[in-house]
Scaffold this motif. Structure first.
Motif, PDB file in Angstrom:
ATOM      1  N   GLN A 169       0.671  -1.228  -0.014  1.00  0.00           N
ATOM      2  CA  GLN A 169      -0.006   0.120  -0.022  1.00  0.00           C
ATOM      3  C   GLN A 169       0.879   1.361  -0.072  1.00  0.00           C
ATOM      4  OE1 GLN A 169      -2.617  -0.290   3.348  1.00  0.00           O
ATOM      5  NE2 GLN A 169      -3.671  -2.053   2.682  1.00  0.00           N
ATOM      6  N   ALA A 170       2.009   1.016   0.676  1.00  0.00           N
ATOM      7  CA  ALA A 170       2.823   2.252   0.774  1.00  0.00           C
ATOM      8  C   ALA A 170       3.146   2.641  -0.567  1.00  0.00           C
ATOM      9  CB  ALA A 170       4.197   1.986   1.865  1.00  0.00           C
ATOM     10  N   ASN A 171       3.912   1.604  -1.289  1.00  0.00           N
ATOM     11  CA  ASN A 171       4.233   1.773  -2.766  1.00  0.00           C
ATOM     12  C   ASN A 171       3.236   2.631  -3.724  1.00  0.00           C
ATOM     13  OD1 ASN A 171       7.028   1.108  -1.940  1.00  0.00           O
ATOM     14  ND2 ASN A 171       6.387  -1.138  -2.297  1.00  0.00           N
ATOM     15  N   MET A 172       2.011   1.979  -3.498  1.00  0.00           N
ATOM     16  CA  MET A 172       0.687   2.443  -4.423  1.00  0.00           C
ATOM     17  C   MET A 172       0.767   4.151  -3.974  1.00  0.00           C
ATOM     18  SD  MET A 172      -1.895  -0.749  -4.202  1.00  0.00           S
ATOM     19  CE  MET A 172      -3.096   0.342  -5.195  1.00  0.00           C
ATOM     20  N   ALA A 173       0.647   4.170  -2.801  1.00  0.00           N
ATOM     21  CA  ALA A 173       0.441   5.814  -2.641  1.00  0.00           C
ATOM     22  C   ALA A 173       1.886   6.703  -3.000  1.00  0.00           C
ATOM     23  CB  ALA A 173       0.314   5.740  -0.971  1.00  0.00           C
ATOM     24  N   LEU A 174       2.823   5.979  -3.021  1.00  0.00           N
ATOM     25  CA  LEU A 174       4.101   6.739  -3.322  1.00  0.00           C
ATOM     26  C   LEU A 174       3.847   7.101  -4.889  1.00  0.00           C
ATOM     27  CD1 LEU A 174       6.882   7.948  -2.711  1.00  0.00           C
ATOM     28  CD2 LEU A 174       7.903   5.739  -2.810  1.00  0.00           C
ATOM     29  N   GLU A 175       3.710   5.931  -5.655  1.00  0.00           N
ATOM     30  CA  GLU A 175       3.466   6.091  -7.038  1.00  0.00           C
ATOM     31  C   GLU A 175       2.454   7.136  -7.450  1.00  0.00           C
ATOM     32  OE1 GLU A 175       2.697   2.473  -8.869  1.00  0.00           O
ATOM     33  OE2 GLU A 175       4.616   1.481  -8.462  1.00  0.00           O
ATOM     34  N   ALA A 176       1.387   7.253  -6.745  1.00  0.00           N
ATOM     35  CA  ALA A 176       0.458   8.183  -6.938  1.00  0.00           C
ATOM     36  C   ALA A 176       0.788   9.654  -6.578  1.00  0.00           C
ATOM     37  CB  ALA A 176      -0.816   8.114  -5.957  1.00  0.00           C
ATOM     38  N   ALA A 177       1.529   9.924  -5.510  1.00  0.00           N
ATOM     39  CA  ALA A 177       2.229  11.142  -5.346  1.00  0.00           C
ATOM     40  C   ALA A 177       3.369  11.440  -6.422  1.00  0.00           C
ATOM     41  CB  ALA A 177       3.094  10.967  -3.869  1.00  0.00           C
ATOM     42  N   THR A 178       4.007  10.693  -6.803  1.00  0.00           N
ATOM     43  CA  THR A 178       5.073  11.032  -7.826  1.00  0.00           C
ATOM     44  C   THR A 178       4.258  11.633  -8.846  1.00  0.00           C
ATOM     45  OG1 THR A 178       6.620   9.424  -6.709  1.00  0.00           O
ATOM     46  CG2 THR A 178       7.016  10.223  -9.172  1.00  0.00           C
ATOM     47  N   GLU A 179       3.159  10.798  -9.408  1.00  0.00           N
ATOM     48  CA  GLU A 179       2.502  10.958 -10.458  1.00  0.00           C
ATOM     49  C   GLU A 179       1.921  12.385 -10.505  1.00  0.00           C
ATOM     50  OE1 GLU A 179       0.925  10.980 -14.568  1.00  0.00           O
ATOM     51  OE2 GLU A 179       2.873  10.027 -13.562  1.00  0.00           O
ATOM     52  N   ALA A 180       1.122  12.586  -9.314  1.00  0.00           N
ATOM     53  CA  ALA A 180       0.585  14.058  -9.167  1.00  0.00           C
ATOM     54  C   ALA A 180       1.438  15.069  -9.311  1.00  0.00           C
ATOM     55  CB  ALA A 180      -0.324  13.940  -7.899  1.00  0.00           C
ATOM     56  N   ALA A 181       2.413  15.007  -8.637  1.00  0.00           N
ATOM     57  CA  ALA A 181       3.448  16.110  -8.708  1.00  0.00           C
ATOM     58  C   ALA A 181       3.958  16.401  -9.940  1.00  0.00           C
ATOM     59  CB  ALA A 181       4.748  15.775  -7.585  1.00  0.00           C
ATOM     60  N   ARG A 182       4.173  15.217 -10.994  1.00  0.00           N
ATOM     61  CA  ARG A 182       4.553  15.424 -12.203  1.00  0.00           C
ATOM     62  C   ARG A 182       3.599  16.099 -13.007  1.00  0.00           C
ATOM     63  NH1 ARG A 182       3.782  13.448 -16.902  1.00  0.00           N
ATOM     64  NH2 ARG A 182       2.086  12.134 -16.243  1.00  0.00           N
ATOM     65  N   ARG A 183       2.304  15.622 -12.863  1.00  0.00           N
ATOM     66  CA  ARG A 183       1.332  16.041 -13.748  1.00  0.00           C
ATOM     67  C   ARG A 183       1.027  17.794 -13.252  1.00  0.00           C
ATOM     68  NH1 ARG A 183      -3.873  12.944 -13.092  1.00  0.00           N
ATOM     69  NH2 ARG A 183      -4.779  14.743 -14.127  1.00  0.00           N
ATOM     70  N   ALA A 184       1.073  18.121 -12.068  1.00  0.00           N
ATOM     71  CA  ALA A 184       1.011  19.605 -11.571  1.00  0.00           C
ATOM     72  C   ALA A 184       1.949  20.474 -12.266  1.00  0.00           C
ATOM     73  CB  ALA A 184       1.130  19.679 -10.017  1.00  0.00           C
TER      74      ALA A 184
END
Length: 451
Positions: A198-213
């Motif tokens: 679950q931690a890795n899934m949340a980390l991937e989501a955080a990285t992708e959100a920052a990239r899209r912003a």
């Protein structure tokens, strides 16, 4: 004889040396594969702890399959060293199989572990990545006010539909930044609780959100630069279009050129006056399309004016000639079907295909067409001549087949050798048989039977 036996001894020695190399290779492969399986087991345990069982499912399945098949390799090696004597061929076959199994095992494990290399590396760097996401989010927040100011400045200059692609970017980027920060916190808490998957899934989501912003904010600044570049290019295209309209006066005044001139003039008139909010991207696309259309129409008109347009009577004559050639070839091939080979039939089929394409090109039956547009005459003439040539070639090949298949008569008589005296008459029945064997009657009879 001594040389023969000497050669046999040398060949046997070489074969023995090859078998010895294969046996040594099998032993080394077995050791390497066994060590690789043990090492992969350790990597699998770490990967499952870091990524969870879902992400490592394929690696576990591959690891289990390799362990199962390697038991076969160990069993074969055991057979090579038991108390039962083996022939050289048996040893060679087993050792080759051992090498094959071990190489397959290492290749499969390489493929599966390589697929997990990046996720595992990211999991190991999770604390570093979480820190970077938070740092990037903080930096992106400082850019949001500037992006909003840029959108406001652009709205005073460009039309609303032109600005719609970036107008909402600052607000969307701000939401993504908040999501990235929240996901980074979730990843950190899940990691501390031992919930690595679950931690890795949340980390991937955080990285992708920052990239899209970051992409959304960059797009606002990029739009301003590209809009200025489009305005500059638009001015150059307007000047070029006016020059093309002047040049079009000396071009052949055919309908295509006249229509292209009208379209370009309309595109120039549609440009807004100074001080009006515009969409430089849409205007540039429309004007470029009209400009390119005029260039193409002028080039086509001048090219057509430079070459001679075939006379309508010549085109009609070529079509009639093709139809006559096709009719003759069809009749000859249909009348001697049993004697006609593949070449003649192929030429006739190709000629008929070209003839059908000619009707399609003209949009109606070429035989029924009373008028053929000048734009279509040259291609129609080429197609008609092509059909006539193929039909003529098919007729020649058919005649060759007929001449080769027709029985030859003996000099001075009507019969074949062995069918009566040359030139003699042995009665009506004999004459009829000679005529059947020597003429076209037999071809018709055989055609009827076999066709």
């Amino acid at each position: 004889m001594a040389g023969f036996w000497g050669r046999r001894k040398r060949e046997q020695a070489e074969l023995d040396a090859t078998d010895a190399d294969l046996a040594l290779r099998a032993q080394r492969a077995l050791v390497d594969a066994d060590e690789r399986i043990r090492l992969t087991g350790d990597e699998l345990a770490f990967a499952e702890a870091e990524l969870g069982p879902g992400a490592t499912k394929e690696l576990r399945e591959a690891h289990d399959a390799v362990r199962t098949h390697l038991r076969e390799a160990f069993h074969l090696h055991q057979l090579n060293h038991d108390h039962i004597p083996d022939t050289p061929e048996e040893l060679r076959t087993r050792n080759a199989r051992i090498v094959q199994l071990c190489e397959w095992a290492e290749e499969l494990l390489d493929d599966r572990t390589e697929a997990l290399a990046e996720p595992i590396a990211r999991a190991r760097r999770a604390p570093e990545i979480i820190a970077k996401v938070r740092s990037d989010a903080a930096h992106l927040r400082t850019r949001i006010p500037h992006a909003r100011d840029t959108v406001t400045r652009l709205a005073a200059r460009y039309a609303a539909h032109a600005l719609s692609q970036v107008e909402a970017n600052p607000a969307e980027a701000e939401q993504l930044i908040g999501f990235a920060e929240h996901s980074a916190g979730v990843a950190e808490r899940r990691r501390e609780a031992g919930q690595r998957e679950q931690a890795n899934m949340a980390l991937e989501a955080a990285t992708e959100a920052a990239r899209r912003a970051e992409t959304l904010i960059d797009a606002v600044e990029t739009f301003e630069v590209e809009a200025l570049r489009a305005e500059s290019t638009l001015a150059a295209v307007v000047e070029d279009s006016r020059g093309d309209l002047i040049a079009a006066r000396t071009a052949p005044q055919v309908p295509a050129v006249t229509a292209a001139v009208a379209e370009l003039e309309a595109a120039l008139k549609a440009l807004p006056a100074a001080g009006v909010n515009t969409d430089p991207f849409a205007q540039l696309s429309q004007l470029r399309a009209a400009n390119a259309g005029l260039d193409a129409a002028i080039a086509a008109a001048r090219e057509r004016a430079a070459r001679q347009i075939p006379d309508l009577a010549h085109v009609r004559h070529a079509i009639d000639d093709a139809d006559r050639q096709l009719a003759v070839a069809r009749d000859v091939i249909a009348g001697h079907r049993g004697w006609i080979g593949a070449d003649a039939r192929t030429r006739l089929a190709e000629a008929e295909r070209v003839r059908i394409d000619l009707d399609r090109h003209l949009g109606t039956s070429a035989a029924a067409a009373t008028q053929i547009d000048e734009d279509h005459r040259e291609q129609a003439l080429d197609m008609a001549r092509r059909a006539a040539f193929l039909a003529s070639e098919g007729l020649q090949l058919a005649q060759r087949d007929i001449d080769g298949a027709r029985p030859q008569t003996a000099p001075g008589g009507m019969g074949m050798p062995g069918m009566g005296m040359p030139g003699g008459r042995r009665g009506g029945g004999s004459d009829l048989m000679g005529g059947i064997l020597g003429g076209l009657v037999i071809g018709s009879i055989l055609d009827g039977i076999f066709d």
